[in-house]
Design a protein around this motif. Structure first.
Motif, PDB file in Angstrom:
ATOM      1  N   ASP A 176      28.384 -15.184   4.798  1.00 29.60           N
ATOM      2  CA  ASP A 176      29.417 -15.633   3.875  1.00 29.60           C
ATOM      3  C   ASP A 176      28.849 -16.425   2.708  1.00 29.60           C
ATOM      4  OD1 ASP A 176      31.265 -14.472   5.506  1.00 29.60           O
ATOM      5  OD2 ASP A 176      31.707 -16.309   6.592  1.00 29.60           O
ATOM      6  N   ARG A 177      27.648 -16.928   2.828  1.00 28.90           N
ATOM      7  CA  ARG A 177      27.051 -17.770   1.792  1.00 28.90           C
ATOM      8  C   ARG A 177      26.341 -16.900   0.765  1.00 28.90           C
ATOM      9  NH1 ARG A 177      26.313 -23.458   1.048  1.00 28.90           N
ATOM     10  NH2 ARG A 177      25.941 -23.313  -1.159  1.00 28.90           N
ATOM     11  N   ARG A 178      26.715 -17.034  -0.508  1.00 26.15           N
ATOM     12  CA  ARG A 178      26.137 -16.211  -1.563  1.00 26.15           C
ATOM     13  C   ARG A 178      25.783 -17.084  -2.759  1.00 26.15           C
ATOM     14  NH1 ARG A 178      30.766 -12.394  -2.976  1.00 26.15           N
ATOM     15  NH2 ARG A 178      31.648 -14.437  -3.268  1.00 26.15           N
ATOM     16  N   PHE A 179      24.924 -16.580  -3.628  1.00 26.12           N
ATOM     17  CA  PHE A 179      24.556 -17.364  -4.807  1.00 26.12           C
ATOM     18  C   PHE A 179      25.744 -17.533  -5.738  1.00 26.12           C
ATOM     19  CE2 PHE A 179      23.469 -13.006  -6.060  1.00 26.12           C
ATOM     20  CZ  PHE A 179      24.058 -12.903  -7.299  1.00 26.12           C
ATOM     21  N   GLU A 180      26.717 -16.632  -5.653  1.00 24.22           N
ATOM     22  CA  GLU A 180      27.913 -16.745  -6.485  1.00 24.22           C
ATOM     23  C   GLU A 180      28.729 -17.992  -6.146  1.00 24.22           C
ATOM     24  OE1 GLU A 180      27.131 -13.933  -4.822  1.00 24.22           O
ATOM     25  OE2 GLU A 180      27.222 -12.231  -6.188  1.00 24.22           O
ATOM     26  N   ASP A 181      28.492 -18.580  -4.959  1.00 21.64           N
ATOM     27  CA  ASP A 181      29.206 -19.795  -4.554  1.00 21.64           C
ATOM     28  C   ASP A 181      28.648 -21.054  -5.210  1.00 21.64           C
ATOM     29  OD1 ASP A 181      30.734 -18.200  -2.892  1.00 21.64           O
ATOM     30  OD2 ASP A 181      29.430 -18.524  -1.162  1.00 21.64           O
ATOM     31  N   LEU A 182      27.452 -20.973  -5.766  1.00 22.35           N
ATOM     32  CA  LEU A 182      26.838 -22.141  -6.396  1.00 22.35           C
ATOM     33  C   LEU A 182      27.526 -22.469  -7.720  1.00 22.35           C
ATOM     34  CD1 LEU A 182      23.048 -21.334  -5.875  1.00 22.35           C
ATOM     35  CD2 LEU A 182      24.414 -23.014  -4.640  1.00 22.35           C
ATOM     36  N   VAL A 183      27.899 -23.715  -7.890  1.00 24.36           N
ATOM     37  CA  VAL A 183      28.563 -24.147  -9.125  1.00 24.36           C
ATOM     38  C   VAL A 183      27.636 -23.952 -10.323  1.00 24.36           C
ATOM     39  CG1 VAL A 183      29.542 -26.135 -10.333  1.00 24.36           C
ATOM     40  CG2 VAL A 183      30.049 -25.774  -7.927  1.00 24.36           C
ATOM     41  N   VAL A 184      26.358 -24.233 -10.135  1.00 25.34           N
ATOM     42  CA  VAL A 184      25.415 -24.102 -11.247  1.00 25.34           C
ATOM     43  C   VAL A 184      25.308 -22.646 -11.699  1.00 25.34           C
ATOM     44  CG1 VAL A 184      23.346 -23.907  -9.800  1.00 25.34           C
ATOM     45  CG2 VAL A 184      23.157 -24.802 -12.104  1.00 25.34           C
ATOM     46  N   TRP A 185      25.368 -21.701 -10.767  1.00 26.54           N
ATOM     47  CA  TRP A 185      25.333 -20.289 -11.159  1.00 26.54           C
ATOM     48  C   TRP A 185      26.602 -19.915 -11.920  1.00 26.54           C
ATOM     49  CZ3 TRP A 185      28.286 -15.957 -10.434  1.00 26.54           C
ATOM     50  CH2 TRP A 185      27.721 -14.763 -10.868  1.00 26.54           C
TER      51      TRP A 185
END
Length: 192
Positions: A75-84
């Protein structure tokens, strides 16, 4: 274990201490004491015994789940990062602004600033999918360098009057926010 005899500490038995214990010991511990390191969840405890006195200190470790446990978490993806997400907003804004007015005809600057903006979000994504924290930190550093490159090119575009003051301030503020988020994430991502 060490015991005190006539004002001097002498070892009763010789035990090998881990590298962590040797690294964290003070001069008194190395001279006449013993030390032990235990980990309890996110807290690392050091217990020293110096000339009969027991000294305990604790260090709170950064949460490991943020980088290590997410590898198995689908479920964890780089799209979840606020900075991204903010870097994506920056890239879209740069693409929109470079497709207008006099900026559209300056192919060299337009291409360079677009590539730098896309590089920010791409390096965050690539580093996130790497296998170690040190590689992630390296890619965050590269992304921050690309964000600085975008800021530099924004100054040039403003000087050439491709951007008005409000467009410049909006893009510069967004780019600076991305740089701060990258620096914060990199500082909080310990290398292992």
């Amino acid at each position: 274990m060490r015991v005190r005899q006539r004002g001097r500490c002498k070892p009763r038995t010789r035990r090998k201490r881990s590298a962590e214990v040797r690294k964290c010991g003070s001069a008194e511990v190395r001279k006449c004491g013993s030390a032990e390191v235990r980990s309890a969840g996110s807290i690392r405890l050091w217990s020293y015994r110096v000339c009969g006195k027991k000294i305990t200190s604790a260090t709170i470790l950064p949460p490991r789940e943020s980088l290590t446990q997410r590898r198995g978490d689908a479920d964890r993806r780089f799209e979840d990062l606020v900075v991204w997400q903010r870097a994506r907003d920056l890239s879209l804004a740069v693409y929109r602004i470079t497709d207008e007015g006099r900026f559209r005809s300056d192919f060299g600057l337009k291409d360079q600033i677009r590539r730098a903006a896309v590089s920010v979000m791409s390096n965050i994504a690539e580093g996130f999918e790497r296998y170690s924290r040190s590689e992630f930190r390296q890619f965050l550093g590269i992304a921050r360098g690309s964000a600085s490159e975008v800021r530099s090119q924004l100054h040039l575009a403003r000087g050439l009057e491709y951007l008005n003051e409000s467009e410049f301030q909006d893009l510069y503020g967004l780019c600076f926010e991305v740089s701060r988020l990258l620096a914060s994430l990199r500082a909080n991502t310990g290398s292992q």
